[in-house]
Design an enzyme around this catalytic site. Sequence first.
Site, mmCIF file in Angstrom:
data_model
loop_
_atom_site.group_PDB
_atom_site.id
_atom_site.type_symbol
_atom_site.label_atom_id
_atom_site.label_comp_id
_atom_site.label_asym_id
_atom_site.label_seq_id
_atom_site.Cartn_x
_atom_site.Cartn_y
_atom_site.Cartn_z
ATOM 1 N N CYS A 16 0.826 -1.210 0.000
ATOM 2 C CA CYS A 16 0.000 0.000 0.000
ATOM 3 C C CYS A 16 0.865 1.268 0.000
ATOM 4 O O CYS A 16 1.428 1.613 -1.021
ATOM 5 C CB CYS A 16 -1.001 -0.017 1.154
ATOM 6 S SG CYS A 16 -2.356 1.163 0.934
ATOM 7 N N HIS A 57 -3.813 -4.926 0.745
ATOM 8 C CA HIS A 57 -3.344 -5.323 2.087
ATOM 9 C C HIS A 57 -3.442 -6.834 2.271
ATOM 10 O O HIS A 57 -4.436 -7.345 2.798
ATOM 11 C CB HIS A 57 -4.159 -4.608 3.163
ATOM 12 C CG HIS A 57 -3.813 -3.171 3.320
ATOM 13 N ND1 HIS A 57 -2.849 -2.727 4.210
ATOM 14 C CD2 HIS A 57 -4.274 -2.064 2.691
ATOM 15 C CE1 HIS A 57 -2.747 -1.411 4.123
ATOM 16 N NE2 HIS A 57 -3.596 -0.990 3.215
ATOM 17 N N GLU A 109 -1.950 -8.662 4.373
ATOM 18 C CA GLU A 109 -1.913 -9.038 5.786
ATOM 19 C C GLU A 109 -3.312 -9.206 6.368
ATOM 20 O O GLU A 109 -3.487 -9.834 7.428
ATOM 21 C CB GLU A 109 -1.113 -8.017 6.601
ATOM 22 C CG GLU A 109 -1.811 -6.702 6.901
ATOM 23 C CD GLU A 109 -1.817 -5.710 5.775
ATOM 24 O OE1 GLU A 109 -2.318 -4.581 5.993
ATOM 25 O OE2 GLU A 109 -1.322 -6.030 4.675
#
Length: 250
Positions: A119, A221, A223
């Site tokens: 990002c 993202h 994660e």
Amino acid sequence: MVSSGSESAPLVGVTTYLERAQQGVWDVRAAFLPEQYLTGVTAAGGIALLLPPQDPDSADAAIAGLDGLILSGGADVAPELYGAERHPTTDPARVDRDAWELALFRAAERRRIPVLAICRGLQLVNVARGGTLQQHLPESLGTERYRIGGGVFAENQVAVARDTALAAVLGEDSVSVRSYHHQGIDRLGEGLVAAAHSDDGLVQAFVDTEGGSHVVGIQWHPEEDAEDRRLFQDLVTQARAFARQKEGTS
């Protein structure tokens, strides 16, 4: 490289925020990073080390013992760094973080340490390579699809370019991703090749073709998706190979 059980676990540095934090009676600036980044690294077999903003002159020493680097998400990169006037919606400058992470990335480039830029990280690498950013996508693209607000990650579909390092990692032509950003790539930086787009033409990922090291930048993202660790696994695999190479030349 540190031994973890029967396997060698590479050391992966992860950049952090430096923000105001409150705990009990304490109200201070603190290094902060969502746990999901750490879990992404450790679930993939690496050891995560935090890299909070500090003196950029120490970046080379800080990264010397690492096998991989993750440039994490966060506040907007200062537009002054790519010669643009500040848009009213652009976050206040995080001068310390910008300077620190630019220095870390350049140190990683020199050492050819594998990098995963997430990002804000993608945007920072693009700027480091001389590229520019669109400062407010709702204005330039006419859509709020990438940041719906309220701490809720938007779901978006991206098309992955074939015959790129990213395609080899993901193994499919289209992936559903989790987005939370209002800025994006305008002009790609030197040596970076687009590896994924959304259907409005926005670059959603790039790979490095000229730097001599493994650099993958993604606008989403990963994660936030505990069911899909492919990008973290790829970075840890690259970091492990880098560590073995270091050992072989020492």
